[in-house]
Scaffold this motif. Structure first.
Motif, mmCIF file in Angstrom:
data_model
loop_
_atom_site.group_PDB
_atom_site.id
_atom_site.type_symbol
_atom_site.label_atom_id
_atom_site.label_comp_id
_atom_site.label_asym_id
_atom_site.label_seq_id
_atom_site.Cartn_x
_atom_site.Cartn_y
_atom_site.Cartn_z
ATOM 1 N N ASN A 1 8.500 2.439 8.516
ATOM 2 C CA ASN A 1 7.834 3.307 7.700
ATOM 3 C C ASN A 1 8.960 4.244 6.871
ATOM 4 O OD1 ASN A 1 5.176 3.112 8.371
ATOM 5 N ND2 ASN A 1 5.463 4.119 10.255
ATOM 6 N N TYR B 1 -9.587 8.199 1.731
ATOM 7 C CA TYR B 1 -9.199 9.580 1.644
ATOM 8 C C TYR B 1 -9.687 10.171 3.016
ATOM 9 C CZ TYR B 1 -8.976 8.733 -3.197
ATOM 10 O OH TYR B 1 -8.697 8.101 -4.225
ATOM 11 N N CYS C 1 4.916 11.131 0.363
ATOM 12 C CA CYS C 1 4.526 9.665 0.237
ATOM 13 C C CYS C 1 5.044 8.764 1.098
ATOM 14 C CB CYS C 1 4.509 9.224 -1.313
ATOM 15 S SG CYS C 1 6.314 8.895 -1.980
ATOM 16 N N ALA D 1 0.885 -1.141 0.063
ATOM 17 C CA ALA D 1 0.062 0.038 0.141
ATOM 18 C C ALA D 1 1.178 1.291 0.007
ATOM 19 C CB ALA D 1 -0.979 0.035 1.506
ATOM 20 N N ILE E 1 -4.691 6.847 0.934
ATOM 21 C CA ILE E 1 -3.911 5.711 0.791
ATOM 22 C C ILE E 1 -4.663 4.656 -0.107
ATOM 23 C CG2 ILE E 1 -5.465 4.846 2.618
ATOM 24 C CD1 ILE E 1 -2.848 3.125 3.645
ATOM 25 N N SER F 1 0.799 5.348 0.410
ATOM 26 C CA SER F 1 0.160 6.586 1.304
ATOM 27 C C SER F 1 0.538 7.961 0.932
ATOM 28 C CB SER F 1 -0.037 6.549 2.740
ATOM 29 O OG SER F 1 -0.530 5.366 3.173
ATOM 30 N N TRP F 2 -0.164 8.963 0.982
ATOM 31 C CA TRP F 2 0.147 10.214 0.782
ATOM 32 C C TRP F 2 0.110 10.790 2.290
ATOM 33 C CZ3 TRP F 2 3.003 12.829 -2.498
ATOM 34 C CH2 TRP F 2 3.078 11.999 -3.861
ATOM 35 N N TYR F 3 0.744 11.790 2.792
ATOM 36 C CA TYR F 3 0.554 12.505 4.145
ATOM 37 C C TYR F 3 0.927 13.994 3.708
ATOM 38 C CZ TYR F 3 0.285 8.467 7.529
ATOM 39 O OH TYR F 3 -0.109 7.553 8.086
ATOM 40 N N LEU G 1 -2.704 12.033 7.530
ATOM 41 C CA LEU G 1 -2.929 11.407 6.344
ATOM 42 C C LEU G 1 -4.028 11.837 5.351
ATOM 43 C CD1 LEU G 1 -2.458 8.427 4.967
ATOM 44 C CD2 LEU G 1 -4.370 7.470 6.308
#
Length: 117
Positions: A105, A61, A97, A33, A50, A35-37, A47
């Motif tokens: 992470n 979202y 990202c 997966a 994802i 993700s964008w933070y 967050l």
């Protein structure tokens, strides 16, 4: 090693659009997966979106961007995207990202998005 590089940020007027890209290397991209933070000074990273490991499916979202952002991925190119439309000044932030692999992470260096008239 895992390497994430964000690009596509910039200055945009309210109501405008940007597409952020995250180019990944060092791991089997299609299996994880993405993700964008985002983060603004003095605040914790938030967050934004994802996407699970299949293109076109399993995305979620933050309420603050729902209906305005679309996360997608290209498993051939190992790139994750964040299409942002109808941008607002409160979307101004550094966007990161990230991928979680074996409990760790990994983050990119971030790309600045500024929404201002």
């Amino acid at each position: 090693q895992v390497h994430l590089v964000e690009s596509g940020g910039g200055l945009v007027h309210p109501g405008g659009s940007l597409r952020l890209s995250c180019t990944a290397s060092g791991f089997t991209f299609k299996n994880y997966a993405m993700s964008w933070y985002r983060q603004t000074p003095g605040k914790e990273r938030e967050l934004v979106a994802i996407i699970i490991n299949d293109a076109g499916g399993g995305a979620s979202y933050a309420d603050s961007v729902k209906g305005r952002c679309t996360i997608s991925r290209d498993n051939v190119k190992s790139v994750a995207y964040l299409q942002m439309d109808s941008l607002k000044p409160e979307d101004t932030a550094v966007y990161y990202c990230t991928v979680r692999i074996l409990g760790n992470n990994f983050w990119g260096q971030g790309t600045q998005v500024t929404v201002s008239s």
